[in-house]
Design a protein around this motif. Structure first.
Motif, PDB file in Angstrom:
ATOM      1  N   PHE A  30       0.800  -1.228   0.000  1.00 41.11           N
ATOM      2  CA  PHE A  30       0.000   0.000   0.000  1.00 41.11           C
ATOM      3  C   PHE A  30       0.830   1.273   0.000  1.00 41.11           C
ATOM      4  O   PHE A  30       0.272   2.373   0.095  1.00 41.11           O
ATOM      5  N   VAL A  31       2.140   1.141  -0.129  1.00 38.02           N
ATOM      6  CA  VAL A  31       2.992   2.333  -0.225  1.00 38.02           C
ATOM      7  C   VAL A  31       2.586   3.250  -1.381  1.00 38.02           C
ATOM      8  O   VAL A  31       2.625   4.479  -1.239  1.00 38.02           O
ATOM      9  N   PRO A  32       2.158   2.708  -2.541  1.00 39.42           N
ATOM     10  CA  PRO A  32       1.735   3.611  -3.629  1.00 39.42           C
ATOM     11  C   PRO A  32       0.612   4.565  -3.246  1.00 39.42           C
ATOM     12  O   PRO A  32       0.446   5.612  -3.882  1.00 39.42           O
ATOM     13  N   SER A  33      -0.144   4.241  -2.193  1.00 38.42           N
ATOM     14  CA  SER A  33      -1.238   5.128  -1.791  1.00 38.42           C
ATOM     15  C   SER A  33      -0.732   6.462  -1.264  1.00 38.42           C
ATOM     16  O   SER A  33      -1.500   7.432  -1.184  1.00 38.42           O
ATOM     17  N   LEU A  34       0.570   6.551  -0.917  1.00 38.42           N
ATOM     18  CA  LEU A  34       1.116   7.804  -0.408  1.00 38.42           C
ATOM     19  C   LEU A  34       1.055   8.912  -1.452  1.00 38.42           C
ATOM     20  O   LEU A  34       1.120  10.096  -1.119  1.00 38.42           O
ATOM     21  N   HIS A 106      -2.287   9.173   4.525  1.00 41.12           N
ATOM     22  CA  HIS A 106      -2.178   7.844   3.918  1.00 41.12           C
ATOM     23  C   HIS A 106      -1.126   7.004   4.631  1.00 41.12           C
ATOM     24  O   HIS A 106      -1.291   5.779   4.785  1.00 41.12           O
ATOM     25  N   PHE A 107      -0.039   7.636   5.063  1.00 36.35           N
ATOM     26  CA  PHE A 107       1.003   6.918   5.793  1.00 36.35           C
ATOM     27  C   PHE A 107       0.445   6.342   7.097  1.00 36.35           C
ATOM     28  O   PHE A 107       0.743   5.188   7.457  1.00 36.35           O
ATOM     29  N   THR A 108      -0.366   7.121   7.808  1.00 38.83           N
ATOM     30  CA  THR A 108      -0.980   6.632   9.039  1.00 38.83           C
ATOM     31  C   THR A 108      -1.864   5.431   8.757  1.00 38.83           C
ATOM     32  O   THR A 108      -1.853   4.439   9.493  1.00 38.83           O
ATOM     33  N   ASN A 109      -2.652   5.490   7.679  1.00 39.60           N
ATOM     34  CA  ASN A 109      -3.495   4.349   7.317  1.00 39.60           C
ATOM     35  C   ASN A 109      -2.658   3.102   7.056  1.00 39.60           C
ATOM     36  O   ASN A 109      -3.007   1.996   7.479  1.00 39.60           O
ATOM     37  N   CYS A 110      -1.550   3.267   6.330  1.00 39.28           N
ATOM     38  CA  CYS A 110      -0.680   2.133   6.021  1.00 39.28           C
ATOM     39  C   CYS A 110      -0.095   1.542   7.295  1.00 39.28           C
ATOM     40  O   CYS A 110      -0.018   0.310   7.450  1.00 39.28           O
ATOM     41  N   LEU A 111       0.323   2.396   8.210  1.00 41.27           N
ATOM     42  CA  LEU A 111       0.915   1.929   9.462  1.00 41.27           C
ATOM     43  C   LEU A 111      -0.120   1.174  10.301  1.00 41.27           C
ATOM     44  O   LEU A 111       0.181   0.114  10.868  1.00 41.27           O
ATOM     45  N   TRP A 153      -8.257   4.782   1.084  1.00 37.62           N
ATOM     46  CA  TRP A 153      -9.176   5.891   1.336  1.00 37.62           C
ATOM     47  C   TRP A 153      -8.973   6.354   2.777  1.00 37.62           C
ATOM     48  O   TRP A 153      -9.129   5.582   3.717  1.00 37.62           O
ATOM     49  N   VAL A 154      -8.618   7.600   2.969  1.00 34.83           N
ATOM     50  CA  VAL A 154      -8.313   8.098   4.312  1.00 34.83           C
ATOM     51  C   VAL A 154      -9.493   7.899   5.252  1.00 34.83           C
ATOM     52  O   VAL A 154      -9.327   7.464   6.400  1.00 34.83           O
ATOM     53  N   SER A 155     -10.702   8.175   4.796  1.00 36.57           N
ATOM     54  CA  SER A 155     -11.885   8.030   5.647  1.00 36.57           C
ATOM     55  C   SER A 155     -12.189   6.581   5.983  1.00 36.57           C
ATOM     56  O   SER A 155     -12.972   6.311   6.909  1.00 36.57           O
ATOM     57  N   GLY A 156     -11.596   5.645   5.246  1.00 38.60           N
ATOM     58  CA  GLY A 156     -11.755   4.233   5.576  1.00 38.60           C
ATOM     59  C   GLY A 156     -11.007   3.830   6.825  1.00 38.60           C
ATOM     60  O   GLY A 156     -11.100   2.685   7.275  1.00 38.60           O
ATOM     61  N   ARG A 157     -10.260   4.753   7.385  1.00 40.20           N
ATOM     62  CA  ARG A 157      -9.469   4.499   8.594  1.00 40.20           C
ATOM     63  C   ARG A 157     -10.323   4.016   9.753  1.00 40.20           C
ATOM     64  O   ARG A 157      -9.837   3.288  10.641  1.00 40.20           O
ATOM     65  N   THR A 158     -11.579   4.395   9.782  1.00 41.92           N
ATOM     66  CA  THR A 158     -12.466   3.998  10.872  1.00 41.92           C
ATOM     67  C   THR A 158     -12.406   2.500  11.123  1.00 41.92           C
ATOM     68  O   THR A 158     -12.246   2.040  12.256  1.00 41.92           O
TER      69      THR A 158
END
Length: 305
Positions: A30-34, A106-111, A153-158
């Motif tokens: 998921f690095v490309p999401s950055l 996006h980095f936070t989501n990946c982590l 998707w950043v909002s998918g973080r939930t």
């Protein structure tokens, strides 16, 4: 002579190597999401929402609903009474750390996804007692196409945050079951309490956590019989069920969940049940055939409700 201690050390060593492999692969995938930006709900929730642009609004996030935002682009006819303050606070921290640049979000989501994938590996390993099955299951979880929406998707973080707390609570439950001293039990119990609180503050579906804690208890029963650890896990499952019930009671009293539109408050019971099974069916379909990944539809009434 068979050395049980040596075998245990070898098993733990393999498990840690698998954790490292799953963690790295889940990040690389998921690095490309950055390179991505903000889309859809990211705009009203983050970009146009002044309440996430400053840490001064942390306390406000704890006392208001998730969609109580400042964005003028939000359609007021849609009523959301979700209570997910930790998600909002995570947006505030990201805005503070990365100055509103989307790559940081996006980095936070990946982590978070990396942490969830490693914890998933450990959970599957406990339930299956098979390191190969655990590795395959964790890789399927980490790399399955349905993960795309939650991570990219950043909002998918939930969902990712709620899952991290779910799997972390399972880890802590097992730690409590295996603790040999009163001080260790107390320390793990404090972390357990913080973890279940974090889950409740992340997403409403966390209330089902007690099913998974009880699943760990069943797995322990098959491995160890009616041991002290098994009884502790079963007790934690019952306790989490009681806390989930208390949470639902408080939500119903203070902030009722009212569906997607104000008109949905008039649905009958059969419509709500039908909507539930329809949604579950769509999710099951996406697991087997994950394209298109997102489904949008307007719920219909069942049995004339």
């Amino acid at each position: 002579m068979y050395d049980i201690a040596a075998e245990s050390r070898a098993t733990n060593g393999r498990l840690w190597l698998q954790c490292l492999a799953v963690g790295v692969l889940s990040l690389v995938a998921f690095v490309p999401s950055l390179r991505g930006g903000f889309v859809f709900d990211d705009l009203p929730l983050i970009v146009d929402n002044d309440y996430v642009h400053s840490l001064n609004h942390v306390a406000r996030a704890l006392r208001t609903s998730f969609w109580d935002i400042s964005s003028s682009k939000f359609d007021p006819r849609i009523v959301f009474t979700y209570y997910r303050p930790l998600v909002t606070i995570s947006y505030q921290l990201d805005w503070f750390l990365f100055h509103g640049h989307p790559w940081g979000f996006h980095f936070t989501n990946c982590l978070l996804h990396c942490i969830a994938s490693v914890l998933a590996l450990r959970a599957i390993h406990r339930w299956s007692a098979n390191s190969r099955a655990a590795l395959v299951g964790a890789l399927v979880f980490a790399l399955h196409p349905t993960r795309t929406e939650n991570v990219v998707w950043v909002s998918g973080r939930t969902d990712v945050i709620a899952l991290v707390f779910t799997l972390l609570l399972l880890e802590l439950s097992v730690a409590i079951a295996r603790a040999r001293t009163a001080s260790a039990t107390t320390g793990w119990a404090v972390l357990w309490g913080l973890s279940i609180l974090g889950g409740f503050l992340s997403k409403e579906s966390f209330v089902l956590i007690f099913f998974l804690v009880l699943a760990d208890a069943v797995a322990s029963l098959e491995r160890e019989g009616r041991s002290v650890g098994t009884w502790r896990l079963a007790s934690l499952g019952v306790l989490s069920a009681i806390l989930s019930g208390a949470y639902l009671g408080l939500r119903y009293w203070l902030m009722p969940i009212r569906g997607f539109e104000a008109s949905s408050a008039n649905w009958g019971l059969s419509s709500r049940i039908g909507y539930f099974f329809l949604t579950i069916g769509y999710y099951c379909e996406r697991i087997v055939w994950p394209w298109e990944q997102t489904f949008f539809y307007r719920p219909v009434a069942f049995n004339g409700d």
